[in-house]
Design a protein around this motif. Sequence first.
Motif, PDB file in Angstrom:
ATOM      1  N   GLU A 182       0.848  -1.180   0.000  1.00 17.21           N
ATOM      2  CA  GLU A 182       0.000   0.000   0.000  1.00 17.21           C
ATOM      3  C   GLU A 182       0.887   1.233   0.000  1.00 17.21           C
ATOM      4  O   GLU A 182       1.850   1.313   0.774  1.00 17.21           O
ATOM      5  N   VAL A 183       0.559   2.186  -0.877  1.00 18.27           N
ATOM      6  CA  VAL A 183       1.305   3.445  -0.974  1.00 18.27           C
ATOM      7  C   VAL A 183       0.357   4.571  -0.609  1.00 18.27           C
ATOM      8  O   VAL A 183      -0.701   4.732  -1.221  1.00 18.27           O
ATOM      9  N   ASN A 184       0.745   5.371   0.396  1.00 18.91           N
ATOM     10  CA  ASN A 184      -0.053   6.509   0.845  1.00 18.91           C
ATOM     11  C   ASN A 184       0.578   7.786   0.278  1.00 18.91           C
ATOM     12  O   ASN A 184       1.577   8.283   0.804  1.00 18.91           O
ATOM     13  N   ARG A 193      -2.062  17.004   3.099  1.00 21.92           N
ATOM     14  CA  ARG A 193      -2.256  16.861   4.545  1.00 21.92           C
ATOM     15  C   ARG A 193      -2.871  18.130   5.136  1.00 21.92           C
ATOM     16  O   ARG A 193      -3.724  18.040   6.035  1.00 21.92           O
ATOM     17  N   ASP A 194      -2.471  19.281   4.643  1.00 19.35           N
ATOM     18  CA  ASP A 194      -3.037  20.530   5.136  1.00 19.35           C
ATOM     19  C   ASP A 194      -4.531  20.625   4.821  1.00 19.35           C
ATOM     20  O   ASP A 194      -5.294  21.257   5.577  1.00 19.35           O
ATOM     21  N   LYS A 195      -4.944  20.025   3.730  1.00 25.02           N
ATOM     22  CA  LYS A 195      -6.356  20.051   3.324  1.00 25.02           C
ATOM     23  C   LYS A 195      -7.135  18.835   3.848  1.00 25.02           C
ATOM     24  O   LYS A 195      -8.268  18.603   3.433  1.00 25.02           O
ATOM     25  N   ASN A 196      -6.518  18.066   4.768  1.00 29.41           N
ATOM     26  CA  ASN A 196      -7.155  16.873   5.340  1.00 29.41           C
ATOM     27  C   ASN A 196      -7.557  15.886   4.245  1.00 29.41           C
ATOM     28  O   ASN A 196      -8.675  15.384   4.203  1.00 29.41           O
ATOM     29  N   MET A 197      -6.599  15.639   3.341  1.00 22.68           N
ATOM     30  CA  MET A 197      -6.821  14.702   2.252  1.00 22.68           C
ATOM     31  C   MET A 197      -5.854  13.526   2.379  1.00 22.68           C
ATOM     32  O   MET A 197      -4.729  13.676   2.851  1.00 22.68           O
ATOM     33  N   ALA A 198      -6.321  12.353   1.972  1.00 21.73           N
ATOM     34  CA  ALA A 198      -5.487  11.152   1.986  1.00 21.73           C
ATOM     35  C   ALA A 198      -5.811  10.319   0.754  1.00 21.73           C
ATOM     36  O   ALA A 198      -6.980  10.206   0.356  1.00 21.73           O
ATOM     37  N   TRP A 199      -4.766   9.728   0.166  1.00 19.11           N
ATOM     38  CA  TRP A 199      -4.954   8.902  -1.032  1.00 19.11           C
ATOM     39  C   TRP A 199      -4.062   7.680  -0.931  1.00 19.11           C
ATOM     40  O   TRP A 199      -2.845   7.788  -0.823  1.00 19.11           O
ATOM     41  N   TYR A 245     -15.531  13.121   3.398  1.00 15.29           N
ATOM     42  CA  TYR A 245     -15.868  12.150   2.362  1.00 15.29           C
ATOM     43  C   TYR A 245     -14.792  11.068   2.273  1.00 15.29           C
ATOM     44  O   TYR A 245     -13.591  11.340   2.409  1.00 15.29           O
ATOM     45  N   ASN A 246     -15.245   9.843   1.989  1.00 14.10           N
ATOM     46  CA  ASN A 246     -14.325   8.713   1.858  1.00 14.10           C
ATOM     47  C   ASN A 246     -14.827   7.804   0.745  1.00 14.10           C
ATOM     48  O   ASN A 246     -16.009   7.416   0.751  1.00 14.10           O
ATOM     49  N   ILE A 247     -13.958   7.472  -0.215  1.00 13.17           N
ATOM     50  CA  ILE A 247     -14.341   6.622  -1.353  1.00 13.17           C
ATOM     51  C   ILE A 247     -13.347   5.476  -1.476  1.00 13.17           C
ATOM     52  O   ILE A 247     -12.129   5.685  -1.404  1.00 13.17           O
TER      53      ILE A 247
END
Length: 555
Positions: A182-184, A193-199, A245-247
């Motif tokens: 898994e690659v984050n 990270r500042d925008k509270n985003m994760a992929w 949101y989470n997808i």
Amino acid sequence: MTKLQTLSAACIALACSAMAYAQDDWKQVSFHGSIQSDILIPQEDKAINTGSYDDWALTNTYADLSLYSKYLDAGARLEFTEYPLPGFEPEFKGWGVPNFYLKLKLPKSNIDLTLGDIYDQFGSGLIFRTYEERSLGIDNSIRGARLNMNAIKGVQLKALGGVQRRYWDWSTDSWLAGADVEVNFDQYSQSMRDKNMAWMVGASYVLLDYTEQSDIIVPGTNYKLNTPSTVHAFDARTRFQSGNYNILAEYAWRSQDPSFDNGYIYRRGNAVLLSASYSAKGVSALIQAKRSDNMSFRSQRSISGTSGFINNMPAFAYQHTYALPAIYPYATQAAKGEWAFQGEFGYSFRRGTALGGRYGTKLKLNISHIRALDKDPVAKINDSYMGTDGYKTSFFKMGEMYYQDINVQLEKKFSSAFKLNLMYMNQRYNKTVIEGEGGMVKSNIFVAEGKLQFNNRLTLRGEVQYLSTKQDQGDWTYGLLELSVQPYLMFTVSDMWNNGSTDNHYYMASVTGTYKSHRLMVGYGCTRAGYNCSGGVCRFVPASKGLNISYNFNF
């Protein structure tokens, strides 16, 4: 000495070494353990078809011991199921130490190596999941080795291999190996990270190697199937989260694997899973869809039941805890394939509003809808589908309904002392598909649960439930009263009455005591025959009557 015996001996030797190492500095070592013992002293009751037992007492007993330190962990589990509780498969019977492990940790390098019995999961478990579920008799751990690496920023890598447990057997007829990464990407982007985003992007691979295979003969012929000696499975997935949101999207594929589950056909398996959720203060939503086709995946081809699964297909059906909604639980149809949809929506009415009142009101809606794949059978060979692809199917076409559940739940606090939960459920249950016969069972279920707290020590909880149906055994009524005397005692009485075709009562009375790390329950009564399910996997439990004793201890 076999490879498995050599590995087991090495694990025991390393575990002993870990214990010796830990003795050098006891301040860095901690011990944890637990004991769980469920006992039934059965009585025969012909009215509810309990059957008779040769043993005066039946028990499933487990004792776990684990050691944790900075660099080494070790553990083992003793199981005693020589006289198992009703409904478990014959191979479940036995006793011994079937689980032990040693884990070497290198904290500075973010690497750990485990030898022994391993539980793990790749992604959602579509191609690999090992776990223990004692209520179902499931323990499909892998005995071998696993390497975890988090040495590279944002990358999690694991690789494992070994043989799978099936009750008290670790057959070396097949070996399994797998890897997962898994690659984050958010770890490489400060802006995300500042925008509270994760992929996250992940991929998995599993190889099943049959070192020995049994001959599979096509009925009515002398033809032996040419079964593949290796089976390959792949999984790819991505998850994106932004604020509330989470997808998640995931795809799995498995090569040809003719087995008892799929009727020894050569069709490849695949599964697609989509999930989207939203969560904020006072509101939540979850929407999921899954299509699976011929995704039953076991370490032995010619077995059935709940054992030997390498993967686990998640059930997109609400897991009910109330007694009557759980009478008809859904079991995932991994081999047959299915289209499954689920939606959950929750909303909290704020305090001080017309619907919220003084303490607020919570409302939740759940919808589950599961259908068959629309299949077009291929031509038979010698009046059998064995050795063929079995069928063809269009991706979006659906067949008959397997299961449907629409339920609405309301949680309302009327005062500081009294809270009421209400639920209505409309259910469709294809008993023929799930259990083998019985047709479509259509039911309406009503549940009311109230909790009255007299003071900090005394709480009374009650349940009233009603299931209405014209199919199967007809209507059911259920009632429960539970008095809690904090922090030590709880008294419970209940009755499940089939006021339909049998007029049978399944009553139960119990006392539960808790003191520090000890919990003891003693009860007497009857349990109806039915299915016990968890995560879409089900075990049939026959009717029983007698004295129930359950003891738990954790330290």
